[in-house]
Motif scaffolding. Structure first.
Motif, mmCIF file in Angstrom:
data_model
loop_
_atom_site.group_PDB
_atom_site.id
_atom_site.type_symbol
_atom_site.label_atom_id
_atom_site.label_comp_id
_atom_site.label_asym_id
_atom_site.label_seq_id
_atom_site.Cartn_x
_atom_site.Cartn_y
_atom_site.Cartn_z
ATOM 1 N N ASP A 219 1.054 -1.352 -0.222
ATOM 2 C CA ASP A 219 0.456 0.026 -0.104
ATOM 3 C C ASP A 219 0.863 1.064 -0.328
ATOM 4 O OD1 ASP A 219 -1.781 1.808 0.397
ATOM 5 O OD2 ASP A 219 -2.581 1.407 2.706
ATOM 6 N N ASN A 221 -0.496 3.861 0.495
ATOM 7 C CA ASN A 221 -1.148 5.113 0.985
ATOM 8 C C ASN A 221 -0.329 5.659 2.401
ATOM 9 O OD1 ASN A 221 -2.798 6.469 -1.097
ATOM 10 N ND2 ASN A 221 -4.352 4.149 -0.309
ATOM 11 N N LYS A 222 0.147 6.693 3.070
ATOM 12 C CA LYS A 222 0.615 6.670 4.070
ATOM 13 C C LYS A 222 -0.011 8.107 5.113
ATOM 14 C CE LYS A 222 4.174 4.752 2.370
ATOM 15 N NZ LYS A 222 4.228 3.784 2.846
ATOM 16 N N VAL A 224 -2.336 8.436 8.393
ATOM 17 C CA VAL A 224 -2.285 8.361 10.114
ATOM 18 C C VAL A 224 -3.677 9.143 10.324
ATOM 19 C CG1 VAL A 224 -0.360 7.434 10.356
ATOM 20 C CG2 VAL A 224 -0.436 9.766 10.543
ATOM 21 N N ASP A 257 -1.295 11.278 1.835
ATOM 22 C CA ASP A 257 -0.892 11.222 2.758
ATOM 23 C C ASP A 257 -1.565 12.283 3.490
ATOM 24 O OD1 ASP A 257 0.369 13.561 2.323
ATOM 25 O OD2 ASP A 257 1.994 12.750 1.630
ATOM 26 N N ASN A 258 -1.513 12.282 4.569
ATOM 27 C CA ASN A 258 -2.297 13.531 5.268
ATOM 28 C C ASN A 258 -2.389 14.639 5.258
ATOM 29 O OD1 ASN A 258 -1.879 11.350 7.036
ATOM 30 N ND2 ASN A 258 -2.854 12.358 8.839
ATOM 31 N N SER A 362 -4.131 1.350 -2.012
ATOM 32 C CA SER A 362 -4.071 1.980 -3.070
ATOM 33 C C SER A 362 -3.808 1.121 -4.736
ATOM 34 C CB SER A 362 -2.920 2.680 -2.506
ATOM 35 O OG SER A 362 -1.289 1.763 -3.160
#
Length: 409
Positions: A219, A221-222, A224, A257-258, A362
């Motif tokens: 994956d 994607n990061k 949190v 990500d965020n 992802s």
């Protein structure tokens, strides 16, 4: 009938050569059109032309029945001609088996809506196996039977060295027939080019769960915090999905990500809304079990999805009376699709963030994707990041390229 068969057997040799030629062209056309249909890149380039390619593939596939019937009409005499030629007999059986297998599995895939996933899923596997095995075999068989290999001056590979004690005028020594050399070279080339990919496919087909684990592990994607699964998702109440997802995309797979993730509802709504990841993952979610059907003929059954029902999102934003259509945007910046307000109000249409108790990776359209179980998967927009209410119709990415606007299973 007897007179017709007698006429067929006249000029037997020429007819048989013609039969081999027709078989060869059929396989070439099926291979090229099949590659175009399989590769997502060509889907985007060809546009509506892909529909024409699909029909060519189907028509030529059905036409492959004609050489089989023609051969069977000549089979008796042909079989006698092959007396004592064991490997040629084996080759005839293999080629006929490939053609019949491709034909039958292709017919099931063509009629996958009628036969259902219980037949179409195995048919797709059989079609794949025959392609992986059959095309290399036919390429090998065709190359090693080229006419020029039979020419006397091309039959041998000769050494030009002069051994100790050998007169310089002596003829070079024939160490290998050219046909044998070509067979070895072509066989080795096919094994090197196709072998690793076939073994990877075989491993994925034998253990779809392992493939899904690999997809989750890779994956991109990061984000949190990761969503915490509800009790109904872990362990999944569907018992775990059954089948293997095939990854199709017309753009590079995006990653988030965020700092890059946002989810928006706007357009003809009373209250436009936007969430960042921390806010979105905190929304109250529900769990449902549903099957996932691709328009290319494969299905993954018993998926446990966790997310927010689309109709709850629409209630939260408030739909204005002028709105007629719900338009969906993919985070890849290219893909769009839509549902009518009636379709969007179906109870199982979900904006999902989890699959079988784990974040959607992802490669499978995560972190957020639409799920429309009663429709084929091109309606279930991947990397969903925006929902817009509009007052007219919208023709989505695949609908512009020949797919049905209403994609009911």
């Amino acid at each position: 009938m007897q007179k017709w068969l007698a006429n067929l057997r006249k000029g037997y040799g020429k007819k048989l050569v013609s039969l081999h030629s027709w078989n060869g062209w059929i396989v070439v056309i099926l291979a090229l059109t099949g590659l175009v249909l399989f590769q997502g890149l060509w889907r985007g380039i060809l546009g509506e032309g892909r529909v024409i390619i699909r029909y060519i593939h189907i028509v030529v596939g059905i036409a492959s029945l004609l050489p089989v019937l023609y051969y069977l009409a000549l089979a008796g005499k042909h079989w006698k001609q092959l007396k004592g030629k064991r490997w040629q007999k084996v080759n005839v059986i293999i080629v006929l088996g490939l053609l019949v297998g491709w034909l039958l599995s292709g017919l099931l895939l063509w009629q996958f809506r009628a036969v259902g996933p219980a037949w179409s899923n195995p048919a797709l596997t059989v079609h794949d196996v025959l392609t992986w095995v059959g095309l290399p075999y036919i390429i090998y068989h065709s190359v090693t039977r080229l006419k020029w290999l039979k020419e006397p001056h091309r039959r041998t590979v000769k050494t030009g060295r002069t051994e100790a004690g050998l007169h310089p005028a002596a003829k070079p020594e024939a160490v290998m027939s050219r046909r044998s050399f070509i067979r070895v070279a072509v066989g080795a080339g096919i094994a090197v080019a196709i072998g690793p990919s076939f073994l990877k496919w075989l491993g994925n087909a034998a253990s779809p769960g392992a493939k899904l684990d690999d997809i989750i592990q890779s994956d991109a994607n990061k984000l949190v915090p990761a969503p915490t699964p509800l009790p109904a998702s872990s362990p999944p109440i569907g018992g775990g999905s059954r089948g293997s997802f095939r990854i199709y995309t017309v753009t590079p797979i995006p990653a988030f990500d965020n700092s890059t993730f946002s989810f928006v509802i706007d357009g003809l709504v009373e209250k436009p809304l936007q969430w960042n990841w921390e806010q979105f993952v905190a929304l109250k979610r529900q769990v449902q079990v549903s099957d996932f059907h691709c328009v290319t003929g494969w299905s993954v059954l018993g998926n446990t999805w966790e997310g927010i029902k689309l109709k709850d999102f629409l209630k939260l934003a408030g739909v204005k009376p002028a709105a007629k259509t719900v338009k969906f945007y993919s985070g890849d910046g290219v893909y769009t699709d839509s549902l009518t307000l009636e379709q969007a109000d179906m109870d199982d249409v979900m904006v999902a963030v989890m699959h079988d108790g784990k974040p959607i990776p992802s490669d499978l359209g995560g972190p957020v994707r639409l799920i429309v179980p009663k429709m084929y998967a091109y309606k279930s927009v991947k990397w969903l990041n925006r929902i817009e209410l509009i007052d007219g119709d919208h023709v989505g990415y695949w609908e512009e390229r020949g797919y049905d606007i209403d994609a009911w299973v």
